[in-house]
Design a protein around this motif. Structure first.
Motif, PDB file in Angstrom:
ATOM      1  N   GLN A 189       0.822  -1.206   0.000  1.00  0.00           N
ATOM      2  CA  GLN A 189       0.000   0.000   0.000  1.00  0.00           C
ATOM      3  C   GLN A 189       0.856   1.257   0.000  1.00  0.00           C
ATOM      4  OE1 GLN A 189      -3.332   0.395  -0.392  1.00  0.00           O
ATOM      5  NE2 GLN A 189      -2.764   2.567  -0.513  1.00  0.00           N
ATOM      6  N   GLU A 190       1.980   1.226   0.708  1.00  0.00           N
ATOM      7  CA  GLU A 190       2.864   2.389   0.739  1.00  0.00           C
ATOM      8  C   GLU A 190       3.524   2.617  -0.615  1.00  0.00           C
ATOM      9  OE1 GLU A 190       4.136   2.288   5.482  1.00  0.00           O
ATOM     10  OE2 GLU A 190       5.301   1.173   3.998  1.00  0.00           O
ATOM     11  N   GLN A 191       3.827   1.551  -1.352  1.00  0.00           N
ATOM     12  CA  GLN A 191       4.370   1.713  -2.701  1.00  0.00           C
ATOM     13  C   GLN A 191       3.341   2.349  -3.633  1.00  0.00           C
ATOM     14  OE1 GLN A 191       6.297  -1.661  -4.471  1.00  0.00           O
ATOM     15  NE2 GLN A 191       7.661  -2.013  -2.722  1.00  0.00           N
ATOM     16  N   VAL A 192       2.081   1.950  -3.477  1.00  0.00           N
ATOM     17  CA  VAL A 192       1.017   2.575  -4.274  1.00  0.00           C
ATOM     18  C   VAL A 192       0.942   4.071  -3.961  1.00  0.00           C
ATOM     19  CG1 VAL A 192      -1.475   2.686  -4.639  1.00  0.00           C
ATOM     20  CG2 VAL A 192      -0.339   0.464  -4.512  1.00  0.00           C
ATOM     21  N   SER A 193       1.005   4.413  -2.669  1.00  0.00           N
ATOM     22  CA  SER A 193       0.953   5.824  -2.266  1.00  0.00           C
ATOM     23  C   SER A 193       2.143   6.596  -2.832  1.00  0.00           C
ATOM     24  CB  SER A 193       0.928   5.930  -0.738  1.00  0.00           C
ATOM     25  OG  SER A 193      -0.229   5.344  -0.197  1.00  0.00           O
ATOM     26  N   LEU A 194       3.318   5.974  -2.847  1.00  0.00           N
ATOM     27  CA  LEU A 194       4.507   6.640  -3.381  1.00  0.00           C
ATOM     28  C   LEU A 194       4.338   6.979  -4.862  1.00  0.00           C
ATOM     29  CD1 LEU A 194       7.481   7.555  -3.149  1.00  0.00           C
ATOM     30  CD2 LEU A 194       8.144   5.198  -3.704  1.00  0.00           C
ATOM     31  N   TYR A 225       1.752   9.611  -5.500  1.00  0.00           N
ATOM     32  CA  TYR A 225       2.255  10.914  -5.053  1.00  0.00           C
ATOM     33  C   TYR A 225       2.869  11.701  -6.215  1.00  0.00           C
ATOM     34  CZ  TYR A 225       4.562  14.209  -1.848  1.00  0.00           C
ATOM     35  OH  TYR A 225       4.968  15.335  -1.167  1.00  0.00           O
ATOM     36  N   HIS A 226       3.229  11.002  -7.288  1.00  0.00           N
ATOM     37  CA  HIS A 226       3.820  11.657  -8.461  1.00  0.00           C
ATOM     38  C   HIS A 226       2.768  12.080  -9.479  1.00  0.00           C
ATOM     39  CE1 HIS A 226       7.305   9.682  -6.671  1.00  0.00           C
ATOM     40  NE2 HIS A 226       8.087  10.429  -7.413  1.00  0.00           N
ATOM     41  N   VAL A 227       1.489  11.953  -9.113  1.00  0.00           N
ATOM     42  CA  VAL A 227       0.391  12.275 -10.038  1.00  0.00           C
ATOM     43  C   VAL A 227      -0.472  13.364  -9.421  1.00  0.00           C
ATOM     44  CG1 VAL A 227      -1.542  11.360 -11.377  1.00  0.00           C
ATOM     45  CG2 VAL A 227       0.414   9.871 -10.829  1.00  0.00           C
ATOM     46  N   LEU A 228      -0.662  14.460 -10.156  1.00  0.00           N
ATOM     47  CA  LEU A 228      -1.552  15.536  -9.717  1.00  0.00           C
ATOM     48  C   LEU A 228      -2.898  15.372 -10.420  1.00  0.00           C
ATOM     49  CD1 LEU A 228       0.850  18.640  -9.887  1.00  0.00           C
ATOM     50  CD2 LEU A 228       0.566  16.960  -8.056  1.00  0.00           C
ATOM     51  N   PRO A 229      -4.010  15.582  -9.715  1.00  0.00           N
ATOM     52  CA  PRO A 229      -5.324  15.300 -10.290  1.00  0.00           C
ATOM     53  C   PRO A 229      -5.870  16.402 -11.195  1.00  0.00           C
ATOM     54  CG  PRO A 229      -5.563  15.991  -8.022  1.00  0.00           C
ATOM     55  CD  PRO A 229      -4.088  15.926  -8.285  1.00  0.00           C
ATOM     56  N   THR A 243      -2.118  15.616  -4.236  1.00  0.00           N
ATOM     57  CA  THR A 243      -1.753  14.617  -5.231  1.00  0.00           C
ATOM     58  C   THR A 243      -2.804  13.511  -5.251  1.00  0.00           C
ATOM     59  OG1 THR A 243      -0.482  13.211  -3.719  1.00  0.00           O
ATOM     60  CG2 THR A 243       0.674  15.109  -4.691  1.00  0.00           C
ATOM     61  N   GLN A 244      -2.618  12.562  -6.147  1.00  0.00           N
ATOM     62  CA  GLN A 244      -3.550  11.437  -6.212  1.00  0.00           C
ATOM     63  C   GLN A 244      -3.428  10.529  -4.989  1.00  0.00           C
ATOM     64  OE1 GLN A 244      -5.959  12.059  -8.334  1.00  0.00           O
ATOM     65  NE2 GLN A 244      -5.745  10.335  -9.735  1.00  0.00           N
ATOM     66  N   ALA A 245      -2.329  10.652  -4.231  1.00  0.00           N
ATOM     67  CA  ALA A 245      -2.157   9.840  -3.030  1.00  0.00           C
ATOM     68  C   ALA A 245      -2.926  10.394  -1.851  1.00  0.00           C
ATOM     69  CB  ALA A 245      -0.673   9.731  -2.677  1.00  0.00           C
ATOM     70  N   SER A 246      -3.383  11.642  -1.933  1.00  0.00           N
ATOM     71  CA  SER A 246      -4.095  12.260  -0.816  1.00  0.00           C
ATOM     72  C   SER A 246      -5.387  11.503  -0.545  1.00  0.00           C
ATOM     73  CB  SER A 246      -4.406  13.725  -1.127  1.00  0.00           C
ATOM     74  OG  SER A 246      -3.213  14.458  -1.331  1.00  0.00           O
ATOM     75  N   GLY A 247      -5.618  11.243   0.723  1.00  0.00           N
ATOM     76  CA  GLY A 247      -6.826  10.513   1.094  1.00  0.00           C
ATOM     77  C   GLY A 247      -6.894  10.316   2.586  1.00  0.00           C
ATOM     78  N   SER A 248      -7.606   9.264   2.987  1.00  0.00           N
ATOM     79  CA  SER A 248      -7.803   9.023   4.411  1.00  0.00           C
ATOM     80  C   SER A 248      -6.521   8.640   5.126  1.00  0.00           C
ATOM     81  CB  SER A 248      -8.833   7.908   4.603  1.00  0.00           C
ATOM     82  OG  SER A 248      -8.407   6.715   3.956  1.00  0.00           O
ATOM     83  N   ASN A 249      -5.506   8.158   4.360  1.00  0.00           N
ATOM     84  CA  ASN A 249      -4.256   7.755   4.995  1.00  0.00           C
ATOM     85  C   ASN A 249      -3.232   8.872   5.050  1.00  0.00           C
ATOM     86  OD1 ASN A 249      -4.037   7.777   2.234  1.00  0.00           O
ATOM     87  ND2 ASN A 249      -2.612   6.089   2.099  1.00  0.00           N
ATOM     88  N   VAL A 281      13.322  11.243  -6.865  1.00  0.00           N
ATOM     89  CA  VAL A 281      12.053  10.612  -6.511  1.00  0.00           C
ATOM     90  C   VAL A 281      11.381  11.475  -5.448  1.00  0.00           C
ATOM     91  CG1 VAL A 281      10.950   8.547  -5.564  1.00  0.00           C
ATOM     92  CG2 VAL A 281      13.004   8.326  -7.002  1.00  0.00           C
ATOM     93  N   LEU A 282      10.117  11.789  -5.652  1.00  0.00           N
ATOM     94  CA  LEU A 282       9.378  12.620  -4.698  1.00  0.00           C
ATOM     95  C   LEU A 282       8.989  11.757  -3.497  1.00  0.00           C
ATOM     96  CD1 LEU A 282       7.054  14.588  -7.168  1.00  0.00           C
ATOM     97  CD2 LEU A 282       9.378  15.148  -6.400  1.00  0.00           C
ATOM     98  N   LEU A 283       9.665  11.993  -2.375  1.00  0.00           N
ATOM     99  CA  LEU A 283       9.404  11.221  -1.160  1.00  0.00           C
ATOM    100  C   LEU A 283       8.397  11.969  -0.297  1.00  0.00           C
ATOM    101  CD1 LEU A 283      13.075  10.179  -0.272  1.00  0.00           C
ATOM    102  CD2 LEU A 283      11.382   8.919  -1.631  1.00  0.00           C
ATOM    103  N   PRO A 284       7.210  11.422  -0.108  1.00  0.00           N
ATOM    104  CA  PRO A 284       6.185  12.133   0.679  1.00  0.00           C
ATOM    105  C   PRO A 284       6.565  12.214   2.156  1.00  0.00           C
ATOM    106  CG  PRO A 284       5.406   9.967   0.024  1.00  0.00           C
ATOM    107  CD  PRO A 284       6.699  10.165  -0.672  1.00  0.00           C
ATOM    108  N   TYR A 285       6.284  13.360   2.742  1.00  0.00           N
ATOM    109  CA  TYR A 285       6.586  13.579   4.163  1.00  0.00           C
ATOM    110  C   TYR A 285       5.804  12.603   5.025  1.00  0.00           C
ATOM    111  CZ  TYR A 285       7.683  16.197   8.406  1.00  0.00           C
ATOM    112  OH  TYR A 285       8.148  16.563   9.642  1.00  0.00           O
ATOM    113  N   ASP A 286       4.587  12.242   4.577  1.00  0.00           N
ATOM    114  CA  ASP A 286       3.739  11.342   5.365  1.00  0.00           C
ATOM    115  C   ASP A 286       4.386   9.968   5.536  1.00  0.00           C
ATOM    116  OD1 ASP A 286       0.658  12.709   5.221  1.00  0.00           O
ATOM    117  OD2 ASP A 286       2.101  13.312   3.707  1.00  0.00           O
TER     118      ASP A 286
END
Length: 253
Positions: A100-105, A108-112, A129-135, A178-183
């Motif tokens: 799931q974290e790989q999917v989020s990573l 994270y490189h996709v803007l909606p 980003t497209q990774a933004s959500g409940s997690n 690689v864009l590493l998300p702070y989350d």
């Protein structure tokens, strides 16, 4: 000459309706059908995005992006890290993430939405980003000047290097990191430590003198006396009565 001119004019008039009829009935050849947008084709053409393409496939984010391109009114913007960007990651960075974290990573490189280099200047930070959500929020900050666009995650900061594709509804930009998300990669709050066990010696509790003294009911109630105590009391009573009788008799004598 006059006769010849009339004849040619007559022929022109008579043939004009036939020309118009032919023009109306001749079908117009359709133009070439535009090729469907293909993110994989854009990246393959770039020639240095094999790792990103593999992760798009393994996480199935590539299928999601392709579906959204065909159904989105806002378009998409993708930051594509180069193979060198992935090679420069700290060893174990990707393997340390669960599925799931790989999917989020990758998301994270996709803007909606679609951003051209000009519309980057109007972006309101933080950009979701497209990774933004409940997690997590999973946002980036984008700064733009006349000649440069920078993307910051709070962990890394990188300029947008090359425009691989930019035509609504898709924009693809090359990035050298690689864009590493702070989350995912930001510092984690320290876990609360358990309270230490109290091994200090316990002080004995003092009893009040009243606690050891018999209650008033116990003193007043005969039933609480033991059998030996009751026998001793009876003997004392008998002896006392005997002495009283002896004394009375002696006084009469």
């Amino acid at each position: 000459m006059a006769y010849l001119t009339i004849t040619l004019g007559t022929l022109l008039i008579l043939s004009t309706p036939n020309l118009l009829i032919h023009a109306k009935t001749t079908p117009i050849a359709p133009g070439p059908t535009p090729a469907p947008l293909n993110l994989t084709g854009v990246l393959e053409k770039g020639g240095q995005y094999t790792t990103f393409m593999r992760l798009l496939k393994e996480t199935q984010v590539g299928q999601q992006v392709q579906s959204q391109l065909n159904n989105s009114y806002d378009g998409l913007t993708i930051f594509a890290p180069t193979d060198n960007a992935f090679s420069n990651l700290k060893a174990g960075t990707l393997n340390g993430l669960n599925a799931q974290e790989q999917v989020s990573l990758i998301l994270y490189h996709v803007l909606p939405r679609y951003y051209s280099q000009v519309t980057f200047e109007t972006a309101s930070n933080p950009v979701r980003t497209q990774a933004s959500g409940s997690n997590g929020v999973y946002a980036v900050n984008i700064t733009s000047s006349t000649n440069q666009v920078n993307v910051s995650t709070g962990i890394v900061n990188t300029p947008v290097q090359t425009v691989l594709y930019s035509d609504f509804p898709l924009a693809v930009y090359s990035v050298d990191k690689v864009l590493l998300p702070y989350d995912l990669f930001g510092p984690k709050p320290p876990a609360s430590a358990p309270e230490p066990a109290d091994h200090s010696p316990k002080k004995p509790t003092k009893k009040s003198p009243a606690a050891d003294a018999p209650s008033e009911e116990a003193v007043a109630s005969p039933s609480t006396a033991s059998p030996s105590e009751r026998t001793t009391g009876w003997r004392t009573f008998v002896v006392g009565m005997g002495l009283l009788v002896f004394y009375c008799m002696g006084s009469h004598l």
